[in-house]
Design an enzyme around this catalytic site. Structure first.
Site, PDB file in Angstrom:
ATOM      1  N   ASP A 108     -87.566  24.525  76.648  1.00  0.00           N
ATOM      2  CA  ASP A 108     -86.791  25.747  76.849  1.00  0.00           C
ATOM      3  C   ASP A 108     -87.287  26.874  75.948  1.00  0.00           C
ATOM      4  O   ASP A 108     -87.018  26.871  74.743  1.00  0.00           O
ATOM      5  CB  ASP A 108     -85.312  25.444  76.569  1.00  0.00           C
ATOM      6  CG  ASP A 108     -84.412  26.648  76.771  1.00  0.00           C
ATOM      7  OD1 ASP A 108     -84.814  27.583  77.486  1.00  0.00           O
ATOM      8  OD2 ASP A 108     -83.291  26.651  76.215  1.00  0.00           O
ATOM      9  N   GLY A 110     -86.092  29.724  75.986  1.00  0.00           N
ATOM     10  CA  GLY A 110     -84.965  30.623  75.783  1.00  0.00           C
ATOM     11  C   GLY A 110     -84.035  30.207  74.661  1.00  0.00           C
ATOM     12  O   GLY A 110     -82.963  30.789  74.493  1.00  0.00           O
ATOM     13  N   GLY A 155     -71.485  27.377  79.325  1.00  0.00           N
ATOM     14  CA  GLY A 155     -70.516  28.063  80.156  1.00  0.00           C
ATOM     15  C   GLY A 155     -69.486  27.106  80.720  1.00  0.00           C
ATOM     16  O   GLY A 155     -68.377  27.500  81.037  1.00  0.00           O
ATOM     17  N   SER A 156     -69.831  25.826  80.848  1.00  0.00           N
ATOM     18  CA  SER A 156     -68.926  24.876  81.487  1.00  0.00           C
ATOM     19  C   SER A 156     -68.543  23.718  80.580  1.00  0.00           C
ATOM     20  O   SER A 156     -68.123  22.673  81.049  1.00  0.00           O
ATOM     21  CB  SER A 156     -69.592  24.326  82.761  1.00  0.00           C
ATOM     22  OG  SER A 156     -70.857  23.770  82.452  1.00  0.00           O
ATOM     23  N   TYR A 278     -86.254  35.958  70.888  1.00  0.00           N
ATOM     24  CA  TYR A 278     -86.636  35.397  72.174  1.00  0.00           C
ATOM     25  C   TYR A 278     -88.047  35.863  72.527  1.00  0.00           C
ATOM     26  O   TYR A 278     -88.595  36.773  71.907  1.00  0.00           O
ATOM     27  CB  TYR A 278     -85.663  35.862  73.273  1.00  0.00           C
ATOM     28  CG  TYR A 278     -84.215  35.518  73.031  1.00  0.00           C
ATOM     29  CD1 TYR A 278     -83.725  34.257  73.351  1.00  0.00           C
ATOM     30  CD2 TYR A 278     -83.337  36.458  72.495  1.00  0.00           C
ATOM     31  CE1 TYR A 278     -82.390  33.933  73.132  1.00  0.00           C
ATOM     32  CE2 TYR A 278     -82.003  36.147  72.272  1.00  0.00           C
ATOM     33  CZ  TYR A 278     -81.532  34.881  72.591  1.00  0.00           C
ATOM     34  OH  TYR A 278     -80.223  34.567  72.362  1.00  0.00           O
ATOM     35  N   ASP A 306     -87.777  32.838  80.142  1.00  0.00           N
ATOM     36  CA  ASP A 306     -87.016  31.640  79.800  1.00  0.00           C
ATOM     37  C   ASP A 306     -87.291  30.488  80.761  1.00  0.00           C
ATOM     38  O   ASP A 306     -86.810  30.464  81.890  1.00  0.00           O
ATOM     39  CB  ASP A 306     -85.526  32.002  79.821  1.00  0.00           C
ATOM     40  CG  ASP A 306     -84.628  30.864  79.384  1.00  0.00           C
ATOM     41  OD1 ASP A 306     -85.133  29.762  79.092  1.00  0.00           O
ATOM     42  OD2 ASP A 306     -83.407  31.083  79.312  1.00  0.00           O
ATOM     43  N   THR A 310     -83.102  28.714  85.587  1.00  0.00           N
ATOM     44  CA  THR A 310     -83.684  28.562  86.909  1.00  0.00           C
ATOM     45  C   THR A 310     -83.863  29.886  87.624  1.00  0.00           C
ATOM     46  O   THR A 310     -84.928  30.165  88.165  1.00  0.00           O
ATOM     47  CB  THR A 310     -82.817  27.630  87.759  1.00  0.00           C
ATOM     48  OG1 THR A 310     -82.737  26.372  87.098  1.00  0.00           O
ATOM     49  CG2 THR A 310     -83.404  27.425  89.139  1.00  0.00           C
TER      50      THR A 310
END
Length: 495
Positions: A108, A110, A155-156, A278, A306, A310
């Site tokens: 990753d 990001g 987020g979840s 970043y 990033d 996706t």
């Protein structure tokens, strides 16, 4: 010479060979560029309900990862795990501990933290599927415990644990005492097999743990890498007719680019001055269906490149203008809020320009389509994201990166793109066996920023990659082997 003496001599010589071949060179030497194959995880077509749930979690996860205003200011570190539910998430393998054990991790760019699901052999991590391979600190003789808490917010859901350190092997290199997060509690089903965690490849400035990322330690250590860079070639299966659960996903290189995977020159653009930690580029141009789209200027044009995301997140005004150029498109509602739908029969042409470059980089129609949700309705891979303090306004993920050879260069700090070669394009949609996790038998070793050993790596096969040691390393190892063998032979014969 008697038979016992002869046998003893042979054993002695064999022992000498093994000792010399296995012993690391105590001096730092240049090492050839290293690469690892990337696996891609794919999933069957989802129902509209499943896709809607994923879309909402994906958008929320991206905003959480970058601390955007719709979810509040980032607290203690964000990583996007909902990408695991897409048709095109990419991961490689690392080996951790002594003895080393392999784990699959998202690569990753990001984020900047390394973390693994962790649990003792006789217990499971709370909230994580029982088929996930977890790191057992008690099984490693080189693990060092820390009392520092570590937490990640998505987020979840969320995950938490503590920091620790151990020996990490990655793409033919080894870093000792690498700090990483040991996640011992998560929200349900945030991490599923075959993944065990995530390796952040951004800069230390945004590391929640404060630790130097493994790639940055290698870059900062003189004599380790030929060049201070990493490069990705990501395969495409989004439009494949029958993708398998695991497919060959492309190639990750560190230390040099793989010239067989791109054509022409690599177009490097510098990271803007004052940008956060970043991999940032300035979006300077965007066209859709041949029409120019208005893009903000200054820091409002900054985009994080990033690999761990996706789709492509952009300011709401940009998303609105993009889809205004696509007949039949409409704003998503409910779970699709922030997305747009459009007729699946429409071939959408999108292209980007970055920085001061005149080069135009196009996105294929296959990548612009996130997924079909009805007989004639598709969801676009572009979605709106909020804004946040010290965070980029754009997030450009695999929807774009599958169309280019991407290079992340630490010095001078820049990101470069090049056109994919025929060899790189030939792997798109080509079914095959996914690469197996590998453990390096004679790794290059670093502790903090001090190299203590070097040698060749065994990282498995990948198109056009090289796992051979440099000529200097090979010559040094050969000289050591010959010298030690002659001395040992003389010693054994005199016994």
């Amino acid at each position: 010479m008697s038979l016992p003496s002869t046998l003893f001599t042979l054993v002695c010589l064999a022992s000498t060979y093994l000792d010399v071949a296995a012993s690391p060179n105590p001096h730092a030497v240049p090492v050839a560029p290293q690469s690892i194959p990337i696996a891609r995880r794919s999933f069957p077509q989802r129902t509209p309900e499943e896709m809607a749930a994923w879309a909402a979690a994906n958008k929320a996860g991206v905003e959480a990862k970058y601390g955007m205003s719709s979810l509040g200011k980032r607290a203690s570190g964000m990583n996007l795990l909902t990408d695991l539910q897409l048709d095109s998430s990419y991961f490689g393998s690392i080996a951790v501990g002594t003895p080393p054990v392999s784990y699959n991790v998202i690569l990753d760019t990001g984020s900047a933290d390394l973390w693994l699901a962790s649990g003792a052999a006789d217990s499971r991590v709370s909230g994580i599927s029982t088929d996930v391979i977890t790191f057992d600190p008690s099984a490693s003789s080189t693990y060092q415990q820390s009392s520092t808490a570590f937490s990640i917010t998505y987020g979840s859901g969320s995950a938490k644990g503590e920091l620790g350190s151990d020996t990490i092997q990655f793409s033919g290199f080894e870093v000792r005492s690498q700090t990483f997060g040991l996640v011992t509690e998560t929200s349900s089903s945030l991490l599923t097999s075959p993944l065990s965690g995530l390796m952040g490849l951004a800069f230390q400035d945004i590391a929640t743990s404060g630790a130097t990322p493994l790639w940055q330690t290698l870059v900062n250590t003189d004599g380790i890498l030929d060049s201070p860079l990493m490069a990705f070639q990501l395969a495409r299966y989004g439009n494949a007719s029958n993708p398998q659960t695991l497919e060959p996903g492309g190639t990750f290189n560190i230390g040099a680019v793989n010239s067989s995977l791109y054509t022409g020159d690599i177009d490097y653009q510098d990271i803007p001055s004052g940008a956060p930690g970043y991999w940032i580029l300035e979006v300077s141009g965007l066209t859709v269906q041949g029409q120019s789209v208005t893009v903000p200027s200054g820091s409002s044009s900054w985009a994080a490149i990033d690999t761990g995301t996706t789709g492509i997140g952009a300011p709401d005004s940009v998303i609105t203008e993009i889809f205004s150029n696509i007949p039949g498109s409409a704003p998503g509602t409910g779970s699709y809020s922030g997305y747009y739908t459009f007729p699946c029969t429409t071939n959408v042409a999108v292209s980007f320009k970055f920085g001061s470059s005149s080069n135009v980089w196009s996105i294929s129609t296959a990548d612009f389509t996130l997924q079909q949700i009805s007989s004639n309705e598709c969801v676009g891979a572009f979605f709106s994201v909020g804004s946040g303090q010290s965070t980029p306004a754009w997030i450009i993920g695999d929807t774009f990166l599958k169309n280019v050879y991407s290079v992340f260069r630490a010095s001078p700090a820049s990101v470069g793109f090049a056109a994919l070669s025929a060899a790189a394009l030939s792997v798109d949609g080509a079914a095959g066996a996914a690469p197996s996790p590998t453990i390096n038998s004679v790794p290059v070793t670093a502790t903090a920023s001090v190299v203590v050993a070097a040698g060749p790596a065994t990282t498995g096969s990948s198109t056009g990659s090289s796992n051979a040691a440099s000529p200097q390393a090979t010559a040094t190892s050969l000289l050591m082997f010959v010298s030690a063998t002659l001395l040992s032979t003389l010693y054994c014969l005199l016994l």
